[in-house]
Write a protein that holds these residues in place. Structure first.
Motif, PDB file in Angstrom:
ATOM      1  N   ALA A 189       0.839  -1.205   0.000  1.00 43.28           N
ATOM      2  CA  ALA A 189       0.000   0.000   0.000  1.00 43.28           C
ATOM      3  C   ALA A 189       0.875   1.256   0.000  1.00 43.28           C
ATOM      4  O   ALA A 189       0.661   2.163   0.810  1.00 43.28           O
ATOM      5  N   TRP A 190       1.841   1.328  -0.882  1.00 42.06           N
ATOM      6  CA  TRP A 190       2.887   2.340  -0.841  1.00 42.06           C
ATOM      7  C   TRP A 190       2.357   3.777  -0.807  1.00 42.06           C
ATOM      8  O   TRP A 190       2.777   4.590   0.004  1.00 42.06           O
ATOM      9  N   LYS A 191       1.420   4.089  -1.671  1.00 41.34           N
ATOM     10  CA  LYS A 191       0.926   5.465  -1.786  1.00 41.34           C
ATOM     11  C   LYS A 191      -0.334   5.718  -0.953  1.00 41.34           C
ATOM     12  O   LYS A 191      -0.879   6.826  -0.979  1.00 41.34           O
ATOM     13  N   LYS A 192      -0.768   4.736  -0.225  1.00 34.66           N
ATOM     14  CA  LYS A 192      -1.992   4.880   0.570  1.00 34.66           C
ATOM     15  C   LYS A 192      -1.696   5.626   1.865  1.00 34.66           C
ATOM     16  O   LYS A 192      -0.630   5.440   2.471  1.00 34.66           O
ATOM     17  N   PRO A 193      -2.621   6.477   2.365  1.00 31.10           N
ATOM     18  CA  PRO A 193      -2.423   7.141   3.662  1.00 31.10           C
ATOM     19  C   PRO A 193      -2.229   6.117   4.781  1.00 31.10           C
ATOM     20  O   PRO A 193      -2.957   5.135   4.877  1.00 31.10           O
ATOM     21  N   LEU A 200       1.141  11.096   6.378  1.00 22.08           N
ATOM     22  CA  LEU A 200       2.164  10.280   5.733  1.00 22.08           C
ATOM     23  C   LEU A 200       1.559   9.079   5.021  1.00 22.08           C
ATOM     24  O   LEU A 200       0.667   8.406   5.559  1.00 22.08           O
ATOM     25  N   THR A 201       2.052   8.815   3.825  1.00 23.46           N
ATOM     26  CA  THR A 201       1.691   7.582   3.141  1.00 23.46           C
ATOM     27  C   THR A 201       2.476   6.426   3.764  1.00 23.46           C
ATOM     28  O   THR A 201       3.386   6.626   4.581  1.00 23.46           O
ATOM     29  N   GLY A 239      -2.598  -2.601   6.449  1.00 18.25           N
ATOM     30  CA  GLY A 239      -2.844  -1.738   5.305  1.00 18.25           C
ATOM     31  C   GLY A 239      -3.940  -0.723   5.523  1.00 18.25           C
ATOM     32  O   GLY A 239      -4.455  -0.144   4.557  1.00 18.25           O
ATOM     33  N   MET A 240      -4.342  -0.487   6.778  1.00 16.72           N
ATOM     34  CA  MET A 240      -5.367   0.504   7.089  1.00 16.72           C
ATOM     35  C   MET A 240      -4.720   1.865   7.339  1.00 16.72           C
ATOM     36  O   MET A 240      -3.497   1.993   7.350  1.00 16.72           O
TER      37      MET A 240
END
Length: 577
Positions: free
Chosen positions: A221-225, A235-236, A443-444
Motif C-alpha cells: 500500500a505504498w501510496k496509501k495514507p 504520511l503515506t 494496510g489501514m
C-alpha cells in the motif's frame, strides 16, 4: 447417504481448489459410530468437516433450510430439526439421529443451533446430550478456523468481490480427544481449547514479527495514507516506512547497547514512528504512562531497565503547563525535534527511492538486520494502571500482539479500507495493539490526536480523515456526542467503549447523534489486551453487555505461588488468565 460417493466426487475437487485446508487430530476419530461437535461459522461447515474426517456424515440441519431443497438434503442423509417444532416432532428428529448411531453411522451436530453472526461462538444447546444418552457414541469436539469472513459466512463489511476473490483461503479443521463426559459445558470448553490452538497455528504460519509485517504492508500500500495526526502530519505508507527506518537507526545510536527504550509520547505520528523505528532495529519500546505519578514512572523505568527516554520538547512543555510534569531524573532524554536535522534531505530521498524499488526481501536484509526474527521475541513492555499497587510490567511478545490483531480482525468486519481514529495512548494495551499496530500491519489508515478529551480538535481531525473505527471510554464518547458535529463522524461503522461501564444513557446519546451504537468491551494488559469483549448482536440493547471471552481465547483461573520481581510474561500466544 447412498449418494455420498457421488457428492464427494463433485465436492472434494472444489474444496481443494477453493481452500487450502489443514487438518489435525484425525487420530481422535474412532472407527465406529461417532458424534462430532463443531463450531458453526458458515454454510459449508458440514462439507468441510466431512472432507476433513474423510468419511460420510449425517448431520442435523435447521428445518427451514432443509425444506428449501428437501430431496437434496434427504439424499445426503440430513436430519431436519427446529426449536420451533412441536415436542413430538423434535423427539422424532432426535430418535432418527439415535437410529443412525445405532446403525454405526457418523453424525455431525452443531450445538450452537445457528450460524454465528459475529465470528464468536454462542451458547451450546443440549440436543446432543439427549441423543447420546440413549445411543452411546464417542463425542468428538471439532473446530473450523478460517471460514469466517468468507462468502459463505454471515460477516458483513468487505465487498462480495473481496471475499470471493480469496481463492485458496487458508482453513484449518481440528478434531479433539473424545469427551470424557458428554455434557454441553464440557463440549464448549473443548471446542474453545481447539480454537485457541487454531489461532496459535494461524499466527505461527501466517504472521511474522511486527516490523517485518509493517514492511510487507507498506510495499503493498505504498501510496496509501498510513499515519496522520492533528498537528499536520499526513504520511503515506512509503513515507512512514522510510521515516521509521531512518529514525530507528538514529535512536539505535542514542540508546547504545540498551535493549529496552522508554517512549514518552502521546498518540501522534511522532509516537507511532518512534515505536516503528525502535522495532526496526530490534529494540523494545516501553511506552510510559505520562498521567502516572513520579513514583510510578520511576518504578516503570527501573523495572524495565530503560535508561533512555524518547520524547518531544513540545510534549514535555505541554505536560509541564498542564500538570507541572517533570521528566524523570538521571535518564537520558532524546528529543525528536533534535533528531530531524541529523538526517539530511538527500538521505531521506535516497532511502525512499531505494525502498520503493527494492523487493521486500532485500529491504529486510538491508534495513531489518537487527529486527526481531522470532514471534517469541519481546514486542513491548506495558505497565498496568497500578490501581491496587505499583504498576506491574507485562511483557508482550510479537506473537501476543499479532494474535490479538488476528482476533480483532476476525471479530470485527475490517478491510484494508478502514481508517482508525486513535485517541487511546500507546501506553494503553488497546492503544498499542488496536490503534497502533493493527492498522499498520493491515494496510489501514490511522489518524491520531494527543488528548482524548479535546473534542473540538478531534472533530476537525475526523472531518478530514473520515474514520470508520473509534475506540474510547464512555466518558470520551459522551463528550464527543455533546461537542462534535454529526458530520464529523458520518463514516463511523464501529465504536468500542472500554475501561468503565457503558451506561445505556451514554450509548443512547451517541447512537441518537451519530447513528452508531457503541459496543462495550473489556480486557486487561496481561491479555494483550482484547480477548474479552461484548459481541456485536442484532439486538443493540444487548450489545453492550459483557459476553464470554472471545472464541479463540482460552481462559482459566490461576494463583501465582509467589510474586515476580520484574515484568511478567503472558502465558499464551493469544491470551491467558
Amino acid at each position: 447417504m447412498r449418494h455420498y460417493k457421488l457428492a464427494a466426487m463433485i465436492v472434494r475437487p472444489f474444496v481443494r481448489l477453493a481452500y487450502n485446508v489443514h487438518v489435525a487430530g484425525t487420530e481422535h476419530l474412532p472407527a465406529g459410530p461417532v458424534v462430532v461437535i463443531p463450531n458453526h461459522v458458515s454454510y459449508v461447515d458440514g462439507i468441510m468437516i466431512s472432507f476433513a474426517a474423510n468419511r460420510p456424515m449425517r448431520f442435523m440441519i435447521k428445518r427451514s433450510i432443509y425444506e428449501k431443497a428437501p430431496r437434496f438434503f434427504h439424499a445426503l442423509g440430513a436430519i431436519p430439526v427446529s426449536s420451533k417444532d412441536k415436542a413430538s416432532l423434535i423427539e422424532d428428529s432426535l430418535e432418527t439421529a439415535r437410529r443412525a448411531i445405532r446403525a454405526g453411522q457418523s453424525l455431525m451436530i452443531f450445538p450452537e443451533g445457528q450460524l454465528t453472526l459475529t465470528g464468536n461462538m454462542i451458547g451450546f444447546r443440549n440436543g446432543f446430550e439427549r441423543i447420546v444418552s440413549r445411543a452411546p457414541a464417542a463425542v468428538i469436539p471439532a473446530h473450523i478456523d478460517g471460514l469466517w469472513g468468507s462468502v459463505f459466512s454471515m460477516q458483513k463489511g468487505p465487498t462480495l468481490w473481496e471475499r470471493v476473490k480469496r481463492i485458496r483461503r487458508p482453513v484449518s479443521v481440528r478434531f479433539g480427544p473424545r469427551l470424557a463426559e458428554a455434557k454441553t459445558q464440557a463440549a464448549r470448553l473443548a471446542v474453545t481449547e481447539l480454537a485457541a490452538e487454531a489461532m496459535d497455528r494461524r499466527v505461527s504460519v501466517k504472521r511474522r514479527p511486527l516490523a517485518r509485517e509493517f514492511v510487507a504492508a507498506a510495499k503493498t500500500a505504498w501510496k496509501k495514507p498510513a499515519i496522520a495526526d492533528s498537528m499536520g502530519a499526513d504520511l503515506t505508507y512509503g513515507k512512514s516506512l522510510a521515516g521509521a527506518l531512518l529514525l530507528g537507526r538514529v535512536l539505535e545510536t542514542e540508546a547504545g547497547s540498551a535493549k529496552n527504550v522508554a517512549v514518552l509520547m502521546p498518540p501522534s505520528a511522532g509516537g507511532a514512528l518512534a515505536n516503528l523505528g525502535l522495532a526496526s532495529v530490534g529494540r523494545v519500546p516501553v511506552n510510559l504512562n505520562y498521567t502516572a505519578s513520579a513514583d510510578a514512572l520511576e518504578h516503570a523505568l527501573k523495572t524495565s531497565e530503560a535508561d533512555t527516554i524518547v520524547t518531544s520538547r513540545k510534549f514535555l512543555e505541554a505536560l509541564k503547563a498542564d500538570r507541572g510534569f517533570e521528566p524523570p531524573k538521571g535518564r537520558k532524554l532524546v528529543l525528536l525535534e533534535d533528531l530531524a536535522p541529523r538526517i539530511p534531505s538527500w538521505k531521506k530521498t535516497l532511502t525512499y527511492l531505494a525502498l520503493r524499488v527494492l523487493p521486500r526481501a532485500w529491504i529486510e536484509a538491508i534495513y531489518l538486520r537487527k529486527a526481531s526474527r522470532s514471534l517469541d521475541d519481546v514486542a513491548t513492555i506495558l505497565f498496568t494502571s497500578g490501581s491496587s499497587a505499583l504498576p506491574k510490567g507485562v511483557v508482550l511478545t510479537q506473537k501476543n500482539v499479532l494474535a490479538n490483531v488476528e482476533m480483532v480482525r476476525d471479530l470485527l468486519p475490517y478491510s484494508d479500507r478502514e481508517a482508525v481514529l486513535g485517541v487511546l495512548p500507546f501506553f494503553h494495551s488497546f492503544g498499542f495493539t488496536v490503534t497502533l499496530w493493527m492498522p499498520l500491519v493491515s494496510g489501514m489508515s490511522a489518524a491520531y490526536h494527543t488528548h482524548p478529551m479535546q473534542a473540538e480538535a478531534i472533530g476537525k481531525l475526523a472531518a478530514k480523515f473520515r474514520p470508520t473505527l473509534l475506540l474510547g471510554t464512555p466518558a470520551f464518547l459522551q463528550r464527543y456526542a455533546q461537542k462534535i458535529p454529526k458530520e464529523a463522524f458520518a463514516h463511523l461503522r464501529l465504536v468500542i467503549a472500554g475501561a468503565e461501564k457503558l451506561r445505556d444513557s451514554v450509548a443512547d446519546e451517541f447512537q441518537a447523534k451519530f447513528g452508531v451504537r457503541p459496543y462495550e468491551g473489556y480486557g486487561a494488559t496481561e491479555l494483550s489486551p482484547s480477548p474479552p469483549r461484548a459481541r456485536p448482536t442484532p439486538d443493540a440493547r444487548k450489545a453492550r453487555s459483557p459476553a464470554r471471552s472471545a472464541a479463540r481465547c482460552r481462559a482459566r483461573r490461576s494463583r501465582p505461588s509467589a510474586p515476580t520481581a520484574g515484568p511478567c510474561r503472558t502465558a499464551s500466544p493469544a491470551c491467558s488468565w
